[in-house]
Scaffold this motif. Sequence first.
Motif, PDB file in Angstrom:
ATOM      1  N   PRO A  55      14.633   9.974  -3.357  1.00  0.00           N
ATOM      2  CA  PRO A  55      13.924   8.754  -3.735  1.00  0.00           C
ATOM      3  C   PRO A  55      12.516   8.767  -3.127  1.00  0.00           C
ATOM      4  N   PHE A  56      11.553   8.178  -3.803  1.00  0.00           N
ATOM      5  CA  PHE A  56      10.199   8.119  -3.263  1.00  0.00           C
ATOM      6  C   PHE A  56      10.175   7.383  -1.927  1.00  0.00           C
ATOM      7  N   ALA A  57      11.052   6.409  -1.743  1.00  0.00           N
ATOM      8  CA  ALA A  57      11.093   5.645  -0.494  1.00  0.00           C
ATOM      9  C   ALA A  57      11.482   6.506   0.695  1.00  0.00           C
ATOM     10  N   VAL A  99      11.644  13.453 -12.908  1.00  0.00           N
ATOM     11  CA  VAL A  99      11.018  12.354 -12.190  1.00  0.00           C
ATOM     12  C   VAL A  99      11.335  11.053 -12.909  1.00  0.00           C
ATOM     13  N   ASP A 100      11.711  10.025 -12.143  1.00  0.00           N
ATOM     14  CA  ASP A 100      11.875   8.692 -12.729  1.00  0.00           C
ATOM     15  C   ASP A 100      11.143   7.693 -11.845  1.00  0.00           C
ATOM     16  N   ALA A 101      11.308   6.428 -12.112  1.00  0.00           N
ATOM     17  CA  ALA A 101      10.567   5.392 -11.394  1.00  0.00           C
ATOM     18  C   ALA A 101      10.910   5.336  -9.909  1.00  0.00           C
ATOM     19  N   ASP A 102      12.115   5.755  -9.535  1.00  0.00           N
ATOM     20  CA  ASP A 102      12.557   5.621  -8.154  1.00  0.00           C
ATOM     21  C   ASP A 102      12.450   6.892  -7.317  1.00  0.00           C
ATOM     22  N   GLY A 103      12.372   8.063  -7.968  1.00  0.00           N
ATOM     23  CA  GLY A 103      12.334   9.300  -7.210  1.00  0.00           C
ATOM     24  C   GLY A 103      12.366  10.505  -8.117  1.00  0.00           C
ATOM     25  N   PHE A 104      12.811  11.620  -7.559  1.00  0.00           N
ATOM     26  CA  PHE A 104      12.846  12.847  -8.348  1.00  0.00           C
ATOM     27  C   PHE A 104      14.030  13.703  -7.921  1.00  0.00           C
ATOM     28  N   SER A 105      14.379  14.636  -8.788  1.00  0.00           N
ATOM     29  CA  SER A 105      15.368  15.653  -8.456  1.00  0.00           C
ATOM     30  C   SER A 105      14.743  16.996  -8.783  1.00  0.00           C
ATOM     31  N   VAL A 106      15.200  18.008  -8.049  1.00  0.00           N
ATOM     32  CA  VAL A 106      14.631  19.336  -8.235  1.00  0.00           C
ATOM     33  C   VAL A 106      15.650  20.368  -7.775  1.00  0.00           C
ATOM     34  N   ARG A 131       3.378  10.070  -9.809  1.00  0.00           N
ATOM     35  CA  ARG A 131       2.522  10.438 -10.947  1.00  0.00           C
ATOM     36  C   ARG A 131       2.221  11.935 -10.951  1.00  0.00           C
ATOM     37  N   VAL A 132       1.930  12.483  -9.777  1.00  0.00           N
ATOM     38  CA  VAL A 132       1.637  13.916  -9.684  1.00  0.00           C
ATOM     39  C   VAL A 132       2.859  14.735 -10.108  1.00  0.00           C
ATOM     40  N   LEU A 133       4.028  14.380  -9.564  1.00  0.00           N
ATOM     41  CA  LEU A 133       5.240  15.112  -9.934  1.00  0.00           C
ATOM     42  C   LEU A 133       5.575  14.913 -11.411  1.00  0.00           C
ATOM     43  N   GLY A 134       5.318  13.720 -11.934  1.00  0.00           N
ATOM     44  CA  GLY A 134       5.547  13.461 -13.354  1.00  0.00           C
ATOM     45  C   GLY A 134       4.669  14.325 -14.249  1.00  0.00           C
ATOM     46  N   VAL A 144       0.833  -1.199   0.000  1.00  0.00           N
ATOM     47  CA  VAL A 144       0.000   0.000   0.000  1.00  0.00           C
ATOM     48  C   VAL A 144       0.871   1.255   0.000  1.00  0.00           C
ATOM     49  N   GLN A 145       1.926   1.262   0.815  1.00  0.00           N
ATOM     50  CA  GLN A 145       2.788   2.437   0.836  1.00  0.00           C
ATOM     51  C   GLN A 145       3.467   2.646  -0.517  1.00  0.00           C
ATOM     52  N   GLU A 146       3.889   1.572  -1.155  1.00  0.00           N
ATOM     53  CA  GLU A 146       4.496   1.686  -2.485  1.00  0.00           C
ATOM     54  C   GLU A 146       3.497   2.271  -3.479  1.00  0.00           C
ATOM     55  N   ALA A 147       2.247   1.827  -3.398  1.00  0.00           N
ATOM     56  CA  ALA A 147       1.213   2.336  -4.306  1.00  0.00           C
ATOM     57  C   ALA A 147       0.945   3.822  -4.048  1.00  0.00           C
ATOM     58  N   LEU A 148       0.903   4.220  -2.775  1.00  0.00           N
ATOM     59  CA  LEU A 148       0.650   5.623  -2.466  1.00  0.00           C
ATOM     60  C   LEU A 148       1.835   6.504  -2.842  1.00  0.00           C
TER      61      LEU A 148
END
Length: 164
Positions: free
Chosen positions: A103-105, A82-89, A26-29, A16-20
């Motif tokens: 990372p999203f984690a 944004v990529d599958a594992d996280g984002f940079s900004v 998706r929003v950042l993408g 569930v946490q991975e899905a959230l």
Amino acid sequence: MSDETPDSLIPYDEIVQEALRAVVGRVLGEVEAAGGVLPGEHHFYITFKTGAPGVHIRKDLRERFPDEMTIVLQNKFWDLKVDADGFSVGLSFNQRPAELVIPFAAITAFVDPAVDFGLQFQAAASDVEPTEHDDPENDGGDEGPAAVSEDGSNVVTVDFGKKK
């Protein structure tokens, strides 16, 4: 649930946490695809563990925020990727630019106060072990936003209790 509920052999809490966290991605993408422009009044508070594996921030920021840091994506950010594992900004701290890799984690909270929406995550112990991923060329003065307090509706907290 009662004390007699058996332990699950399926890691529902992790799933569930991975899905959230994928919602955050998706929003950042979508913001990245729109050229880094947030629609309407939307803006984001993103809280993350600064010592989590894969987090890259300036040394001075890690020293100022040794556990957790909240960033705001609203008007002054750049180079959102944004990529599958996280984002940079790119963000500015004390008028000095800095690139953050998150990372999203490592994310513990995502809030869009414009629409009273929020997600909170429980960090696993393996997600918060300190790492040495400072950017040595990117140190110096720092000024970051304060932590976000959560009191609103529409905040989803995921916390599946595990039996000991």
